[in-house]
Design a protein around this motif. Sequence first.
Motif, PDB file in Angstrom:
ATOM      1  N   PHE A  55       0.824  -1.214   0.000  1.00  0.00           N
ATOM      2  CA  PHE A  55       0.000   0.000   0.000  1.00  0.00           C
ATOM      3  C   PHE A  55       0.853   1.256   0.000  1.00  0.00           C
ATOM      4  CE2 PHE A  55      -2.127   3.471   2.253  1.00  0.00           C
ATOM      5  CZ  PHE A  55      -3.268   3.595   1.483  1.00  0.00           C
TER       6      PHE A  55
ATOM      7  N   CYS B 267      -0.411   5.547  -0.027  1.00  0.00           N
ATOM      8  CA  CYS B 267      -1.511   6.505  -0.171  1.00  0.00           C
ATOM      9  C   CYS B 267      -1.298   7.349  -1.434  1.00  0.00           C
ATOM     10  CB  CYS B 267      -1.552   7.406   1.062  1.00  0.00           C
ATOM     11  SG  CYS B 267      -2.811   8.696   0.950  1.00  0.00           S
ATOM     12  N   THR B 268      -2.335   7.464  -2.256  1.00  0.00           N
ATOM     13  CA  THR B 268      -2.248   8.273  -3.477  1.00  0.00           C
ATOM     14  C   THR B 268      -2.726   9.708  -3.238  1.00  0.00           C
ATOM     15  OG1 THR B 268      -4.492   7.727  -4.164  1.00  0.00           O
ATOM     16  CG2 THR B 268      -2.741   6.225  -4.893  1.00  0.00           C
ATOM     17  N   MET B 269      -3.156   9.973  -2.001  1.00  0.00           N
ATOM     18  CA  MET B 269      -3.687  11.294  -1.630  1.00  0.00           C
ATOM     19  C   MET B 269      -4.896  11.664  -2.491  1.00  0.00           C
ATOM     20  SD  MET B 269      -0.369  13.437  -0.541  1.00  0.00           S
ATOM     21  CE  MET B 269      -1.438  14.773  -0.060  1.00  0.00           C
ATOM     22  N   CYS B 270      -5.758  10.694  -2.702  1.00  0.00           N
ATOM     23  CA  CYS B 270      -6.966  10.958  -3.495  1.00  0.00           C
ATOM     24  C   CYS B 270      -8.011  11.737  -2.696  1.00  0.00           C
ATOM     25  CB  CYS B 270      -7.563   9.642  -3.998  1.00  0.00           C
ATOM     26  SG  CYS B 270      -8.288   8.636  -2.687  1.00  0.00           S
ATOM     27  N   GLY B 271      -7.906  11.707  -1.367  1.00  0.00           N
ATOM     28  CA  GLY B 271      -8.827  12.474  -0.518  1.00  0.00           C
ATOM     29  C   GLY B 271     -10.169  11.813  -0.267  1.00  0.00           C
ATOM     30  N   ARG B 272     -10.369  10.598  -0.800  1.00  0.00           N
ATOM     31  CA  ARG B 272     -11.696   9.961  -0.634  1.00  0.00           C
ATOM     32  C   ARG B 272     -12.009   9.645   0.822  1.00  0.00           C
ATOM     33  NH1 ARG B 272     -11.317   5.424  -5.396  1.00  0.00           N
ATOM     34  NH2 ARG B 272     -10.803   6.876  -7.059  1.00  0.00           N
ATOM     35  N   CYS B 273     -10.975   9.371   1.624  1.00  0.00           N
ATOM     36  CA  CYS B 273     -11.241   8.971   3.012  1.00  0.00           C
ATOM     37  C   CYS B 273     -11.407  10.197   3.912  1.00  0.00           C
ATOM     38  CB  CYS B 273     -10.124   8.075   3.540  1.00  0.00           C
ATOM     39  SG  CYS B 273      -8.522   8.869   3.573  1.00  0.00           S
TER      40      CYS B 273
ATOM     41  N   TYR C 221      -5.957   4.588   8.911  1.00  0.00           N
ATOM     42  CA  TYR C 221      -6.612   4.174   7.673  1.00  0.00           C
ATOM     43  C   TYR C 221      -5.598   3.978   6.544  1.00  0.00           C
ATOM     44  CZ  TYR C 221     -10.318   3.797   4.234  1.00  0.00           C
ATOM     45  OH  TYR C 221     -11.169   3.315   3.268  1.00  0.00           O
ATOM     46  N   PRO C 222      -5.719   2.919   5.741  1.00  0.00           N
ATOM     47  CA  PRO C 222      -6.806   1.942   5.618  1.00  0.00           C
ATOM     48  C   PRO C 222      -6.622   0.679   6.462  1.00  0.00           C
ATOM     49  CG  PRO C 222      -5.311   1.645   3.791  1.00  0.00           C
ATOM     50  CD  PRO C 222      -4.740   2.769   4.622  1.00  0.00           C
TER      51      PRO C 222
ATOM     52  N   LEU D 265     -11.785   2.677   0.613  1.00  0.00           N
ATOM     53  CA  LEU D 265     -12.045   3.747  -0.350  1.00  0.00           C
ATOM     54  C   LEU D 265     -10.855   4.000  -1.279  1.00  0.00           C
ATOM     55  CD1 LEU D 265     -13.669   6.186   2.218  1.00  0.00           C
ATOM     56  CD2 LEU D 265     -14.868   5.022   0.362  1.00  0.00           C
ATOM     57  N   CYS D 266      -9.704   3.475  -0.921  1.00  0.00           N
ATOM     58  CA  CYS D 266      -8.479   3.750  -1.681  1.00  0.00           C
ATOM     59  C   CYS D 266      -8.565   3.162  -3.095  1.00  0.00           C
ATOM     60  CB  CYS D 266      -7.276   3.141  -0.968  1.00  0.00           C
ATOM     61  SG  CYS D 266      -7.266   3.467   0.803  1.00  0.00           S
ATOM     62  N   PRO D 267      -8.072   3.873  -4.099  1.00  0.00           N
ATOM     63  CA  PRO D 267      -8.157   3.374  -5.477  1.00  0.00           C
ATOM     64  C   PRO D 267      -7.225   2.179  -5.696  1.00  0.00           C
ATOM     65  CG  PRO D 267      -6.865   5.387  -5.396  1.00  0.00           C
ATOM     66  CD  PRO D 267      -7.403   5.178  -4.009  1.00  0.00           C
TER      67      PRO D 267
ATOM     68  N   ALA E   8      -3.418   2.333  -5.304  1.00  0.00           N
ATOM     69  CA  ALA E   8      -2.831   2.458  -3.962  1.00  0.00           C
ATOM     70  C   ALA E   8      -2.345   1.104  -3.440  1.00  0.00           C
ATOM     71  CB  ALA E   8      -3.858   3.052  -2.996  1.00  0.00           C
TER      72      ALA E   8
END
Length: 260
Positions: free
Chosen positions: A5, A7-13, A109-110, A125-127, A130
Motif C-alpha cells: 500500500f 496513499c495516493t492522496m486521493c482524498g476519498r477517506c 486508515y486503511p 475507499l483507496c483506489p 494504492a
Amino acid sequence: MPSHFSCTMCGRCCRDLRLPLSLAEAADWLRDGGETQLLCDAIPWPVEPAADDRLAAYKSRRSFPAMSGTLPLRVIVTVVAAFEGPCPHLQADLRCGAYDRRPRVCRIYPAEINPFIELQPAAKLCPPEAWDERHPVLEVEGRYANASLVATIDAFRAADIHDVEAKRRLCDVLGVRTAAVANEGFVVIAPGREAMANAIAAAMRDDEVASDAASAASWTFISNRRGTRETLVSVDAKAGAPEALPALHEYLGFQAANGD
Ligand code: SF4
Ligand code: SF4
C-alpha cells in the motif's frame, strides 16, 4: 498474501464521515470548530462469557455494564467527528490542514483497528493503484509491517479502553439512556458543539472516579425491527421503536425497518 500500500492522496477517506475519536481528540476537534456526535449501541449480556472467549473479552473491555429492565447489558459509546462533504481540515490540494494533529484513526486508515476484522482492500475507499504490489508491504497474514502504524493502532485501542469510565459519565451528563442493539445500528446523539464540549470536559475531569449512575439507571434498547423489540421485552428488557427517541437523538439503522 501480503498487502502492499501507498496513499495516493486521493482524498476519498476525508469526506462524509463519522470518525471515531478518543475523548481528548474529541475535545480538540470541538475546539477547532468541528462537530461531534455520540453513537450508542449495546449488547445483551445475560451471563459472563467463558474466560477464553477473546471476542467477548474485547467487547467487554470497550464497554460498561448497565441494566435494561432485569437484563444485564454492555453499552458501547463511540464519540465521532461528524461531517457531510469534505472534512473541515481538507484543503483544496487534498492535503490535510491539520496533518500534525489529525486524529489517530486518520493515521491508521486503511488499516483495521478492530483485531477481529481482516484487512480487505476491496472494502476500502483507496483506489486500486494504492494497492500496487510495488508499494511497501502494509500487512502480512493479519500483521501490520510498519512499527509506527502498529504503535498508533495500540494507542487507539488503549485510549478506547481508558475512556470507558469517562464515557459512562458522559452519558450521565447528557442524560443518555438509549442504545441500539449491537449490529443493528446506533442511536446517534448530537447535542451541539457547546453542550458536547462542556459534557466531555465534565466527564474527563473526574477521570479517576468511577460513576455508577449510568449502570444504576435502566437503559432502553432501540430497534427498528419489531421482532427484536418483542424478543427483548420477552426477557424483561426495555425496548422501543426509533420514534420513541427523545430530542437530539436519532436512529441509524443498518437494515430497513421491519414489522411495524
Ligand atoms: S483530519 Fe485530515 S486526514 Fe483526517 S479526515 Fe480530516 S482532512 Fe482527512
Ligand atoms: S482513500 Fe486511501 S489512497 Fe485515498 S487519501 Fe485516503 S488513505 Fe490515501
